[in-house]
Design an enzyme around this catalytic site. Structure first.
Site, PDB file in Angstrom:
ATOM      1  N   ARG A  99     -29.458 -43.520 -35.454  1.00 27.98           N
ATOM      2  CA  ARG A  99     -29.248 -43.648 -37.016  1.00 27.98           C
ATOM      3  C   ARG A  99     -29.584 -42.542 -37.863  1.00 27.98           C
ATOM      4  O   ARG A  99     -28.829 -42.107 -38.931  1.00 27.98           O
ATOM      5  CB  ARG A  99     -30.042 -44.730 -37.351  1.00 27.98           C
ATOM      6  N   LYS A 134     -27.949 -31.496 -59.094  1.00 29.17           N
ATOM      7  CA  LYS A 134     -28.073 -33.165 -59.091  1.00 29.17           C
ATOM      8  C   LYS A 134     -27.976 -33.538 -57.347  1.00 29.17           C
ATOM      9  O   LYS A 134     -27.036 -34.031 -57.091  1.00 29.17           O
ATOM     10  CB  LYS A 134     -26.892 -33.771 -59.813  1.00 29.17           C
ATOM     11  N   LYS A 166     -30.101 -25.543 -71.722  1.00 32.61           N
ATOM     12  CA  LYS A 166     -29.262 -26.348 -71.954  1.00 32.61           C
ATOM     13  C   LYS A 166     -29.690 -27.214 -73.587  1.00 32.61           C
ATOM     14  O   LYS A 166     -30.282 -26.564 -74.195  1.00 32.61           O
ATOM     15  CB  LYS A 166     -29.443 -27.727 -71.101  1.00 32.61           C
ATOM     16  N   GLU A 196     -25.605 -23.608 -72.347  1.00 37.37           N
ATOM     17  CA  GLU A 196     -24.803 -24.585 -72.372  1.00 37.37           C
ATOM     18  C   GLU A 196     -24.155 -24.759 -74.028  1.00 37.37           C
ATOM     19  O   GLU A 196     -24.925 -24.776 -74.707  1.00 37.37           O
ATOM     20  CB  GLU A 196     -25.450 -25.829 -72.210  1.00 37.37           C
ATOM     21  N   ASP A 217     -19.395 -27.464 -71.832  1.00 38.19           N
ATOM     22  CA  ASP A 217     -19.646 -28.791 -71.476  1.00 38.19           C
ATOM     23  C   ASP A 217     -18.776 -29.826 -72.069  1.00 38.19           C
ATOM     24  O   ASP A 217     -18.838 -29.924 -73.376  1.00 38.19           O
ATOM     25  CB  ASP A 217     -21.378 -29.104 -72.125  1.00 38.19           C
TER      26      ASP A 217
END
Length: 279
Positions: A99, A134, A166, A196, A217
């Site tokens: 597994r 992410k 950002k 950004e 963005d």
């Protein structure tokens, strides 16, 4: 590209400790300790393989006597029904590791497959497909490796790799121009600065302030085409935000250099692979 064993082993050991604990109730009471056996891995879909050596390392950590023969390698395209590898070792180890090995192999192959599909969609445009930060906690090195096996490239690995302003950094740092100026006075000469941007005015400001990379963005294709025209090749342009398979080609055709896709790692579908006991 190969991952260092210490990075792989840490992930595997955590997974095995989580899954086996001190006893495999089924296997340890059913199978004799010295029993040996064979198994093989079978592709149940079409895609790009990734993580085979990582999966095989699972069995090696449980059973020093484990051996395998690979019929496919990471980065190979596999068809439904093809054998990927033949395994031999203690039967208990094969059953206990199944597994964990498949979880890693299926997930990484899913990332490689999704990346390869994205790369194919932008072929001939000059745009490069990259991942993002992410990623699942603890799996970043493996997931970013899988992106490269699918033909993509990596964005920064972590916060130390580059300066990336950002929206919240810009708001907290006094605006684009002020933030870039402050960073330029402090970062080393090897560090790029990415900004950004949310509209064309911010693109112009970022260019005037000397940004190395400008992220467009959540812009529509018309706005991105205008950003490419304004840029005139001065900065690397990265498209990001809400890009899907349906819109990917159109985004690439705007002339951007980079397309970053978080979904490659944070919401990819596992590639279907199974382990069969026997020859």
């Amino acid at each position: 590209m190969r991952l260092p064993l210490f990075a792989v082993d840490d992930v595997i050991k955590r997974a095995l400790n989580e899954d086996i604990s001190y006893l495999d109730t089924t296997t340890d009471y059913l199978i004799e300790e010295d029993a040996m056996g064979d198994a093989y891995l079978l592709a149940k879909a079409q895609g790009v393989l990734c993580g085979l050596e990582i999966a095989m390392r699972v069995f090696s950590l449980i059973d020093p006597a484990f051996t395998f023969q690979a019929q496919k390698q990471d980065g190979d395209r596999v068809e439904k029904g093809e054998r990927i590898a033949s395994l031999h070792g203690h039967t208990r180890a094969l059953l206990k590791g199944e597994r964990t090995a498949l979880n890693l192999l299926q997930h990484l192959s899913g990332i490689a497959t999704a990346t390869a599909q994205a790369v194919e969609l932008v072929a001939g445009t000059g745009a490069t497909i990259v991942d993002t930060r992410k990623t699942l906690p603890g799996l970043r090195s493996l997931q970013k490796y899988a992106v490269t096996m699918g033909g993509g490239r990596n964005h920064r690995y972590n916060l130390s790799d580059a300066a990336m302003l950002k929206d919240n950094h810009i708001d907290a740092g006094g605006g684009i121009t002020a933030a870039i100026g402050k960073l330029r006075g402090r970062v080393g000469h090897m560090v790029n600065i990415e900004v950004e941007t949310r509209n064309l005015d911010e693109v112009r400001e970022a260019l005037a302030a000397g940004a190395d990379i400008i992220m467009l963005d959540n812009m529509d294709c018309g706005t991105m085409r205008e950003a490419v025209r304004i840029n005139e090749g001065r900065a690397v342009l990265e498209a990001s935000g809400g890009i899907t398979a349906a819109t990917l080609r159109a985004v690439a055709e705007t002339g951007v250099d980079i397309i970053s896709i978080g979904a490659l790692t944070h919401s990819v579908q596992a590639f279907d692979i199974s382990m069969k006991y026997g020859r």
